[in-house]
Design a protein around this motif. Sequence first.
Motif, PDB file in Angstrom:
ATOM      1  N   MET A  66       0.834  -1.206   0.000  1.00  0.00           N
ATOM      2  CA  MET A  66       0.000   0.000   0.000  1.00  0.00           C
ATOM      3  C   MET A  66       0.870   1.259   0.000  1.00  0.00           C
ATOM      4  SD  MET A  66      -3.202  -0.487  -0.337  1.00  0.00           S
ATOM      5  CE  MET A  66      -3.707   1.180   0.073  1.00  0.00           C
ATOM      6  N   ILE A  67       1.993   1.222   0.712  1.00  0.00           N
ATOM      7  CA  ILE A  67       2.899   2.379   0.743  1.00  0.00           C
ATOM      8  C   ILE A  67       3.393   2.692  -0.673  1.00  0.00           C
ATOM      9  CG2 ILE A  67       5.148   3.215   1.570  1.00  0.00           C
ATOM     10  CD1 ILE A  67       4.664   1.456   4.094  1.00  0.00           C
ATOM     11  N   LEU A  68       3.693   1.639  -1.431  1.00  0.00           N
ATOM     12  CA  LEU A  68       4.184   1.811  -2.796  1.00  0.00           C
ATOM     13  C   LEU A  68       3.056   1.895  -3.821  1.00  0.00           C
ATOM     14  CD1 LEU A  68       7.133  -0.702  -2.528  1.00  0.00           C
ATOM     15  CD2 LEU A  68       7.362   1.741  -2.970  1.00  0.00           C
ATOM     16  N   LYS A  69       1.818   1.791  -3.328  1.00  0.00           N
ATOM     17  CA  LYS A  69       0.630   1.877  -4.181  1.00  0.00           C
ATOM     18  C   LYS A  69       0.694   0.842  -5.318  1.00  0.00           C
ATOM     19  CE  LYS A  69      -2.528   5.402  -5.950  1.00  0.00           C
ATOM     20  NZ  LYS A  69      -2.673   6.767  -6.505  1.00  0.00           N
ATOM     21  N   LEU A  70       0.960  -0.418  -4.929  1.00  0.00           N
ATOM     22  CA  LEU A  70       1.118  -1.479  -5.912  1.00  0.00           C
ATOM     23  C   LEU A  70      -0.192  -2.201  -6.226  1.00  0.00           C
ATOM     24  CD1 LEU A  70       4.510  -3.048  -4.735  1.00  0.00           C
ATOM     25  CD2 LEU A  70       4.109  -1.531  -6.683  1.00  0.00           C
ATOM     26  N   SER A  92      -1.148  10.346  -8.695  1.00  0.00           N
ATOM     27  CA  SER A  92      -1.452   9.600  -9.926  1.00  0.00           C
ATOM     28  C   SER A  92      -0.382   8.530 -10.134  1.00  0.00           C
ATOM     29  CB  SER A  92      -1.463  10.550 -11.119  1.00  0.00           C
ATOM     30  OG  SER A  92      -0.148  11.071 -11.342  1.00  0.00           O
ATOM     31  N   GLU A  93      -0.634   7.607 -11.058  1.00  0.00           N
ATOM     32  CA  GLU A  93       0.335   6.556 -11.350  1.00  0.00           C
ATOM     33  C   GLU A  93       1.656   7.134 -11.840  1.00  0.00           C
ATOM     34  OE1 GLU A  93       1.935   2.817 -11.520  1.00  0.00           O
ATOM     35  OE2 GLU A  93       0.037   3.466 -10.609  1.00  0.00           O
ATOM     36  N   ARG A  97       5.330   6.736  -9.741  1.00  0.00           N
ATOM     37  CA  ARG A  97       6.472   6.101 -10.392  1.00  0.00           C
ATOM     38  C   ARG A  97       7.764   6.863 -10.139  1.00  0.00           C
ATOM     39  NH1 ARG A  97       3.873   4.905 -16.276  1.00  0.00           N
ATOM     40  NH2 ARG A  97       2.589   3.103 -15.731  1.00  0.00           N
ATOM     41  N   LYS A  98       7.651   8.193  -9.993  1.00  0.00           N
ATOM     42  CA  LYS A  98       8.835   9.017  -9.736  1.00  0.00           C
ATOM     43  C   LYS A  98       9.374   8.799  -8.320  1.00  0.00           C
ATOM     44  CE  LYS A  98       7.555  12.668 -13.001  1.00  0.00           C
ATOM     45  NZ  LYS A  98       7.184  14.102 -13.160  1.00  0.00           N
ATOM     46  N   ARG A 100       8.767   5.615  -6.548  1.00  0.00           N
ATOM     47  CA  ARG A 100       9.192   4.212  -6.454  1.00  0.00           C
ATOM     48  C   ARG A 100      10.617   4.049  -6.988  1.00  0.00           C
ATOM     49  NH1 ARG A 100       4.276   2.003  -9.673  1.00  0.00           N
ATOM     50  NH2 ARG A 100       2.556   2.101  -8.175  1.00  0.00           N
ATOM     51  N   GLY A 101      11.461   3.431  -6.203  1.00  0.00           N
ATOM     52  CA  GLY A 101      12.822   3.151  -6.648  1.00  0.00           C
ATOM     53  C   GLY A 101      13.778   4.303  -6.461  1.00  0.00           C
ATOM     54  N   LYS A 102      13.263   5.525  -6.312  1.00  0.00           N
ATOM     55  CA  LYS A 102      14.131   6.694  -6.103  1.00  0.00           C
ATOM     56  C   LYS A 102      14.080   7.166  -4.653  1.00  0.00           C
ATOM     57  CE  LYS A 102      15.197  11.337  -7.805  1.00  0.00           C
ATOM     58  NZ  LYS A 102      16.648  11.069  -7.851  1.00  0.00           N
ATOM     59  N   GLU A 103      12.884   7.459  -4.175  1.00  0.00           N
ATOM     60  CA  GLU A 103      12.756   7.925  -2.790  1.00  0.00           C
ATOM     61  C   GLU A 103      12.328   6.811  -1.841  1.00  0.00           C
ATOM     62  OE1 GLU A 103      10.963  11.875  -2.306  1.00  0.00           O
ATOM     63  OE2 GLU A 103      10.787  11.923  -4.495  1.00  0.00           O
TER      64      GLU A 103
END
Length: 532
Positions: A66-70, A92-93, A97-98, A100-103
């Motif tokens: 849920m944190i990553l909105k998956l 928004s999706e 995405r900006k 996820r994986g960065k912050e």
Amino acid sequence: MFLLARECVMPLIPVPNKKPLLDIKSLSCGFENGFMVQDISLKVRAGERVALVGESGSGKSFIANMILKLYPHINLKNGNIAFEGRDLLALSERQIRKIRGKEIAYIAQEPLSSLNPLHKVGKQILESLILHCPDLSKKQRLHKLDEVLSQVGLKSELADRYPYELSGGQRQRVAIAMSIINHPKLLICDEPTTALDASIQKQIMELLENLSVQYQIAVLLISHDLGVVRGFAHRVYVAKEGKICESGEVGSVFEKPKNPYTQLLLEALKLPKKSILPSEKKVLEVKHFGIAYAQKRFFFKKNAKMIVNDVNFILQSGETLGIVGESGSGKSSLAMGILRLIESSGEEYLLGQAVSSLSNREFRPFRRDIQVVFQDPYASLNPRMRVRDIIFEALRLGGLANHSDLIGDILDSVGLERRLMGFYPYALSGGQRQRVSIARAIALKPKIIVLDEPTSALDKSMQKVVIELLLDLQEKFGLAYLFISHDLDVIEAVCDRVMVLQAGKVVESGDVKDVFTNPKNPYTQALLQARF
């Protein structure tokens, strides 16, 4: 490069009372007509290490996702998830995405399944960097790759290998490298050490701790292993059936738990001990036992590589012999050889009869006397068969009829309700599936059961239940166990003797109490020092 020596365990330094980096407030959501979490509140500050613990199905991984909105289709009833003041659920999706994986980065439980088998690991580590920093030159990317590999304790040349060419510990380090290459502010670790042996597990936890301290990365550790949590996290949240039932500083929660469920989880760390003594009746003996795998060479003859070499032991009725060693030491290969599922060399005597030279057809009548319980019950049970059919399959091979009463009696002996006969494996919990595996193994009343990591896929409370069941069955039927595990606490609790394998060779063996209190081999000493 980080110092990962076992003696260098960093103290838990309190995190200043900063504004929360991650702030989940009164979150209630779930699947339509399915699992839901209710009124979840959880905070993580910058540089803080927070643990989320609970049994399987308590909602730990659901919260992480849920944190990553998956989850694309979620019924949100109440609450929000704020990261640096932004509500992640309102993004928004494209916006998420900006992040996820960065912050916010994520490390999955099983690195082999999270890595692409068709791509070299160096390319996979760089994927996230290329996505979030497309302007970097090739030279800058390769420099970042070398830098991050050094940070996780891997050599640069490993970047040119495929996942299957790496050990379990190396694959998990690659997964960590993928997650930290963009210097995230929050790292979510979903059971990052469950599939690893004790020494690699300790190295990975020390690595995560070092990264958190050095780069002030906040870590949300999801785990069912309270021993791992105790020495790693500053604060802990306890989840049960989609709710947080207790939270606080690790020391206070572990020393004075208030909620009965937390007390139950901590009580599960105290494993039951074996009480019966083995008889003098010999049921299994192997002499100069070995396993060799053929290595193909293009245009040349095959070469044989020894995986297990010159193993000797005797197993008596009612005895439990533990086999320990790191991943790749040959434990499971030894078991498969003894079960005659792979080719072996040397001598094997089953119930006093030599079986080494028997063909598969000739050995078939002996299979009812030696059965096996595998590590992952979900993978070892046929998903198209109901429970009664799974157990009948074993009975049929023993020439017995399909009687519901007989199958019911077998289910009774492993503590399963008879109504579960009509269930498929997917409808059962992890503990119930492992009980079905044990029921299948004892259906023909064998003399020996090979247990290949029978509790490693289970949470601690269910692990205790399964161990109690195995000890009860051993006392009732006089079973002999060949118990393979990387969990040294389990081996110490249930085994009479222990055999330590390193690179396919026995480096130490003896009474479990003698070996654990006074290990003579440096490798055994290192394994025991790695325990949390």
